[in-house]
Design a protein around this motif. Structure first.
Motif, mmCIF file in Angstrom:
data_model
loop_
_atom_site.group_PDB
_atom_site.id
_atom_site.type_symbol
_atom_site.label_atom_id
_atom_site.label_comp_id
_atom_site.label_asym_id
_atom_site.label_seq_id
_atom_site.Cartn_x
_atom_site.Cartn_y
_atom_site.Cartn_z
ATOM 1 N N GLN A 1 4.113 65.079 1.098
ATOM 2 C CA GLN A 1 4.335 64.182 -0.023
ATOM 3 C C GLN A 1 5.675 64.497 -0.663
ATOM 4 O OE1 GLN A 1 1.195 64.849 -2.827
ATOM 5 N NE2 GLN A 1 1.683 67.004 -3.112
ATOM 6 N N GLY B 1 8.683 57.968 10.182
ATOM 7 C CA GLY B 1 8.319 58.139 8.780
ATOM 8 C C GLY B 1 9.507 58.327 7.863
ATOM 9 N N MET C 1 6.449 53.718 10.144
ATOM 10 C CA MET C 1 6.476 53.976 8.697
ATOM 11 C C MET C 1 7.872 53.912 8.100
ATOM 12 S SD MET C 1 3.624 57.044 8.576
ATOM 13 C CE MET C 1 4.459 57.994 9.852
ATOM 14 N N PRO D 1 0.593 52.700 10.738
ATOM 15 C CA PRO D 1 0.328 52.706 9.297
ATOM 16 C C PRO D 1 1.326 51.888 8.488
ATOM 17 C CG PRO D 1 0.420 54.942 10.200
ATOM 18 C CD PRO D 1 0.980 54.028 11.227
ATOM 19 N N LEU E 1 2.106 51.931 4.078
ATOM 20 C CA LEU E 1 1.886 52.938 3.040
ATOM 21 C C LEU E 1 1.915 52.325 1.644
ATOM 22 C CD1 LEU E 1 4.483 55.398 4.577
ATOM 23 C CD2 LEU E 1 2.021 55.467 4.949
ATOM 24 N N LYS E 2 1.424 53.077 0.700
ATOM 25 C CA LYS E 2 1.554 52.684 -0.695
ATOM 26 C C LYS E 2 3.020 52.816 -1.104
ATOM 27 C CE LYS E 2 -3.192 53.962 -1.776
ATOM 28 N NZ LYS E 2 -4.111 54.805 -2.584
ATOM 29 N N SER F 1 5.674 56.194 -1.321
ATOM 30 C CA SER F 1 4.681 57.248 -1.191
ATOM 31 C C SER F 1 4.368 57.478 0.278
ATOM 32 C CB SER F 1 3.402 56.830 -1.935
ATOM 33 O OG SER F 1 2.313 57.673 -1.611
ATOM 34 N N THR F 2 3.812 58.649 0.583
ATOM 35 C CA THR F 2 3.302 58.930 1.926
ATOM 36 C C THR F 2 1.834 58.530 2.065
ATOM 37 O OG1 THR F 2 2.713 61.173 1.252
ATOM 38 C CG2 THR F 2 4.890 60.866 2.232
ATOM 39 N N LEU G 1 -1.468 56.631 2.771
ATOM 40 C CA LEU G 1 -1.785 55.536 3.660
ATOM 41 C C LEU G 1 -2.449 54.392 2.897
ATOM 42 C CD1 LEU G 1 -3.206 57.454 6.769
ATOM 43 C CD2 LEU G 1 -0.900 56.577 6.416
#
Length: 632
Positions: free
Chosen positions: A313, A372, A395, A463, A465-466, A469-470, A472
């Motif tokens: 995070q 990511g 991501m 995925p 994401l929000k 943020s990290t 899910l």
């Protein structure tokens, strides 16, 4: 309190203050590790300085070649209390993962050989360790993490001794003549034997080095935060394949830490990766190779869950700055990171000759390769002569790819299975394949796109994401589309383009590939040259048969990109692009905005020139006057 007690308290405070005061530790080849590390009495090794350094300290390394692997036992405490490793200003400091090897003997067949006791390598022998990992393609032979260098140039490992005796050019190597300089190794219980074909050179009279260390600067433990590495030349490391489902070692690597600054370095000749920002070993290490019963995507989704459980995070992992580095001659990537590349800034790096020898392959080879890259800024980089220039995989959300130069790559930009939103603005994509877009939710603004576009929906569940943020938010397949293309310049070409095959993929020049394809695409204000085609329902598209005549030329040690951008007979119908204009991504229903959550406006060009508020010019350059544009 009596006077004696008061004086005692004051004395203790002064002693503690003195002990915690930040100071500079000096390292010199003429020093001694028993010295205190002052400028008059420096240490001899960087590792000795690392062992002494506390948060806030600066380690200044003076001119010379340091053959060691730095394993920082601690990091800083905050951005203001870093541990800084720096080359002394104006002095050339090299850190090498290699050692010089003398005592070569010429055998009756005319090639050179040497036997080295395995004890020479300590606890790691790169000639007994083969490159392996998830998504690695060895092409049916062994490749060791070791390497052999002749006067700084990497030789080519071959799979048999006969190919040292009778070398043939590597089919895919960029340097065919260089690929005739070959080496081969065998390892017994007690020794390692190297054979090499140095051709006309006597290795005992030249500089011959071999990899002996896994890295130049890499902590063995995770969580070594707030470290700065500045001004070094680092090279010749026996790095392992950094799969996204494995620990990702590099010539320089953060090993699952936070807040590093890697700046103004020259990094080259890593067996695999130059700089790595990602993943920890504890959440899985080459899990797909160990369990091929299910797909790689399934394994990676499981790794993500474990990484989240291990603290992935913001404020804990990532937030690195990698800037102003020159990175070359790495066979896997210049910079890579799986999830540890989140919240980072990757700016003004020059990356080239990635996958130069081309003896092995795999799904991770790129100038910059991130999984990511959440809220990561990738800006002002020049990437060329690489299998791929930039590869953002899984991501990519809140990411900004701005004002980068890509040319002479196999592909310039590969966006794979991302759901957005992400921004791509003011870039030059000049390779034959400019964009492979297996994603959705991207905004492409003011780019020069001079090669083909490719699109292909994906059935893998990946995925989204929000926001910022990290965490899910869900999983989705990739339909493709849901992109925005505003104020770009597309240039056609003569490269044969593939036709639609079984309704699985499209390839072409311009946005016509999106006709009746995936989610709807927004497009306006684009110009199409030399056969590039707009979408059938595109708004305000201008089409010209003119060829801008892009050329890449070398002059006085510099590379220049030049092209004609003729003024259109008609006025282009463009507008300033802002966050609210772009709406929200379809899958995650998220707005296009800056990493800090604020709205953006694309009001400057590639050179940071302010854009015309009413009618900004299409493409990366605002000042189009009909003359030839040249970029160094």
């Amino acid at each position: 309190m009596n006077k004696v007690a008061g004086l005692l308290v004051i004395t203790v405070v002064l002693v503690v203050s003195a002990c915690t005061q930040n100071h500079e530790i000096h390292v010199s080849k003429s020093g001694n590790d028993s010295n205190p590390g002052t400028s008059q009495k420096p240490l001899q090794t960087i590792q000795a300085a690392a062992n002494k350094a506390q948060p806030g300290d600066i380690i200044t390394v003076h001119e010379g070649i340091y053959r060691e692997r730095i394993d920082p036992p601690r990091g800083g405490e905050s951005d203001a209390q870093r541990i800084v490793y720096q080359a002394a200003p104006g002095e050339k400091v090299e850190i090498k993962g290699s050692e010089i090897i003398k005592g070569w003997q010429k055998n009756p067949y005319g090639i050179w050989q040497i036997s080295i006791a395995n004890s020479f390598f300590g606890d790691y022998n790169p000639y007994a360790d083969s490159i392996y990992g998830d998504w690695f393609n060895d092409r049916g032979r062994i490749h060791h993490t070791g390497d052999v260098y002749l006067n700084g140039k990497s030789l080519y490992e071959v799979e048999t001794l006969d190919r040292v005796l009778h070398p043939v050019p590597e089919k895919e190597a960029v340097d065919k003549a260089g690929s005739l300089y070959t080496w081969y190794c065998e390892t017994t219980q007690d020794s390692t034997i190297l054979w090499a074909n140095f051709h006309e050179y006597d290795p005992n009279s030249e500089l011959v080095e071999i990899n002996v260390r896994e890295a130049c600067f890499y902590p063995r433990e995770t969580g070594r935060n707030f470290i700065t590495i500045r001004g070094f030349e680092m090279s010749q490391a026996a790095t392992q394949w950094p799969a996204p489902t494995a620990e990702q070692p590099g010539l320089i690597g953060t090993n699952w830490s936070m807040g590093w600054i890697i700046e103004d370095n020259i990094i080259h000749d890593s067996r695999c990766a130059g700089i790595t920002l990602g993943k920890d070993r504890a959440s899985g290490h080459n899990v797909w190779s160990k369990d091929p019963s299910k797909g790689g995507a399934d394994h990676y989704n499981e790794v993500i869950e474990r990484v989240l459980a291990n603290g992935w995070q913001k404020g804990n992992i990532g937030s690195h700055i990698v800037r102003n580095n020159t990175i070359y001659n790495c066979e896997q990537s210049g910079i890579c990171g799986s999830m540890g590349a989140a919240f980072c800034e990757i700016t003004n790096n020059h990356i080239y000759n990635i996958w130069y020898k081309r003896q092995f392959n795999g799904a991770e080879i790129s100038g910059i390769k991130f999984h990511g890259a959440i809220d990561t800024i990738i800006k002002g980089n020049s990437v060329h002569d690489s299998q791929k220039g930039l590869w953002l995989d899984w991501m990519t959300q809140g990411t900004q790819v701005s004002s980068n130069l890509f040319y002479n790559n196999g592909e310039d930009f590969f966006a794979e299975v991302n759901h957005g939103p992400y921004l791509v603005d003011n870039n030059l994509f000049l390779s034959a394949t400019a964009l492979r877009n297996w994603s959705e939710g991207g905004a492409y603004i003011h780019n020069l796109i001079a090669g083909t576009l490719r699109s292909r929906p994906q059935t893998r569940q990946t995925p989204f994401l929000k926001p910022h943020s990290t965490a899910l938010a869900g999983l989705s397949i990739t339909t493709c589309g849901d992109d925005r293309y505003y104020n770009n310049i597309f240039i056609g070409g003569t490269k044969d383009t593939e036709k639609l095959s079984n309704e699985e993929r499209k390839v072409g020049y311009g946005l016509s590939i999106y006709n009746n394809w995936g989610f709807p695409v927004q497009a306006s204000g684009n110009i199409y040259y030399n056969g590039a085609k707009p979408m059938s329902n595109e708004i305000a598209a201008l089409v010209s048969s003119t060829n801008p005549d892009i050329k890449i030329e070398k002059q006085n040690g510099h590379t220049f990109i030049s092209f004609n951008m003729p003024e259109m007979d008609q006025d282009y119908d463009t507008q300033m692009i802002t966050s609210p204009m772009l709406g929200v991504s379809k899958v995650g229903e998220l707005p296009f905005e800056n990493p800090d959550g604020t709205a953006f406006v694309i009001d400057t060009d590639y050179n940071n020139v302010p854009r015309d508020v009413e009618h900004p010019a299409p493409g990366p350059f605002e000042e189009l006057d009909g003359t030839r544009v040249q970029v160094r």
